[in-house]
Design a protein around this motif. Sequence first.
Motif, short mmCIF file in Angstrom:
data_model
loop_
_atom_site.label_atom_id
_atom_site.label_comp_id
_atom_site.label_asym_id
_atom_site.label_seq_id
_atom_site.Cartn_x
_atom_site.Cartn_y
_atom_site.Cartn_z
N UNK A 177 30.32 52.55 24.79
CA UNK A 177 29.60 53.30 25.83
C UNK A 177 29.63 54.81 25.62
N UNK A 178 30.52 55.29 24.73
CA UNK A 178 30.50 56.72 24.42
C UNK A 178 29.16 57.14 23.81
N UNK A 179 28.45 56.14 23.24
CA UNK A 179 27.18 56.43 22.57
C UNK A 179 25.97 56.35 23.50
N UNK A 180 26.19 56.04 24.76
CA UNK A 180 25.05 55.94 25.68
C UNK A 180 24.24 57.23 25.71
N UNK A 181 24.91 58.37 25.73
CA UNK A 181 24.19 59.63 25.81
C UNK A 181 23.54 60.00 24.49
N UNK B 208 19.57 59.01 34.37
CA UNK B 208 19.86 60.44 34.20
C UNK B 208 19.07 61.05 33.05
N UNK B 209 18.84 60.27 32.01
CA UNK B 209 18.30 60.83 30.76
C UNK B 209 16.84 60.48 30.49
N UNK B 210 16.32 59.45 31.15
CA UNK B 210 14.98 58.98 30.84
C UNK B 210 14.22 58.59 32.08
N UNK B 211 13.41 57.53 31.97
CA UNK B 211 12.60 57.04 33.10
C UNK B 211 12.99 55.59 33.35
#
Length: 468
Positions: A355-359, A400-403
């Motif tokens: 999950x560290x790679x989610x961003x 947070x980062x997309x749609x």
Amino acid sequence: MNEVTTFMDSQFLLTTETAKYLYENHGKKMPIFDYHSHLPAKEIYEDLKYNHISEAWLGYDHYKWRAMRSYGIDEDMITGNGSLDDKFRAYAETVQNCIGNPLYHWTHLELNKYFDYKEALSPKTADQCLEVCNNQLTKGGLSVREMIKKSNVALIGTTDDPTDDLVYHKLLKDEEDIEVRVVPTFRPDMGINIDKDDFLPWIDKLSNLVGYPVENLKSLMKALNERADFFDETGCLSADHGMDYIPYMIMSEDEVDKIMRKALNGESLEGYEVDAYKTYLIKELAGIYVRKNWVMQLHMGTMRNNNSKMFRQIGKDSGFDSVNDHEIAENLSGLLDDIQEKSGLPKTILYALNPKDNYVLGTMIGNYQEGMKGKFQLGSGWWFNDHKDGMRRQVTDLANLGVLSTFVGMLTDSRSFLSFTRHDYFRRILCQLLGEWVEGGEYPRDLEFLGKVVEDISFNNANKYFTK
């Protein structure tokens, strides 16, 4: 004293009125588009009938095996020669102790959905539960196809090596009255992993299948193109790649050809040579996917078969894998950018096991959104993340980062026909999260629009995304 919520009732995980409304009126009713699983097409075609719940439940489930080992259950009661009854009792004892583990929720969702068993599984109830389940399997008509029907599944995507004959997919495709669509997924890992022991045997198998020697890079790509054509004719909609790390090393076609010839001659390869070969193959395959309008799925971040002793004893996919912690951002960016320059990018889903790679992935997808809504996707909470916290985190990070409304939703990634309840689990979590945002004043209570969002994420988006 506050009223205690009933154990896993119809409002399980739903604590706000908005969440309950969205789930009951929208999420609950939608069919399932299970675009990534490891279910065998043969068992669907033959409508397999299990004789014992342990066969259906414990036979392929490394999630349960890991938990049982952690609880101290002897391997004979997990993958060994213990009786099916005793294996079930051992799991019942284990699961009672899995407080907070998603296995606890999955287990009881499955018991409720398929067997109408609503008690909590424990050593006290194990024999009663065993009898109820076995009666449904042996006398109640609960076959594989009935499980699929009960789950309202519209499509199942299996996982298939390019050398597979897909005979059962073809038979299923020719059935006129089958209620579920079963499609293969092109999984060329064995041809990409030139550093693995099974690469040379796989090349031999591919050569025998296509009828000419695969002896260099040109003949390999010819064979893979032919196999992709065959998969496409059989209904394939996507390709999948299991990537322990992201390779990125650019070398010329002639240099990669020399690397492949070295491997075919049994010579050892340097790390940069392995990465150059893998990079070249992935780029070429992505071009095939663009031409066929397939979805490319990249699963990344695994560290497999960590226990050598148990690998020798049981084999792969038996519960001895874990999360890896490679840095992936720069190599992934370079790989995707080169594919874009060479052939254009196919529709792509990026899955993070760590999950560290989610961003990293959640921002990477924003670099290539062109031509359609949600062309690049942050894949659902996968494997060690398909629990309540992992799903909430993935959905929140994507929001947070997309749609969020373009998300293609959940999959099972499972070998069990009882695991379709994971879609219901996800939908409850999604509705709860949306309900919290609404009732916390973060989004208007526009139930018509939010209901459409739930329906789209639950089914419609995937159905449209994978349609050719």
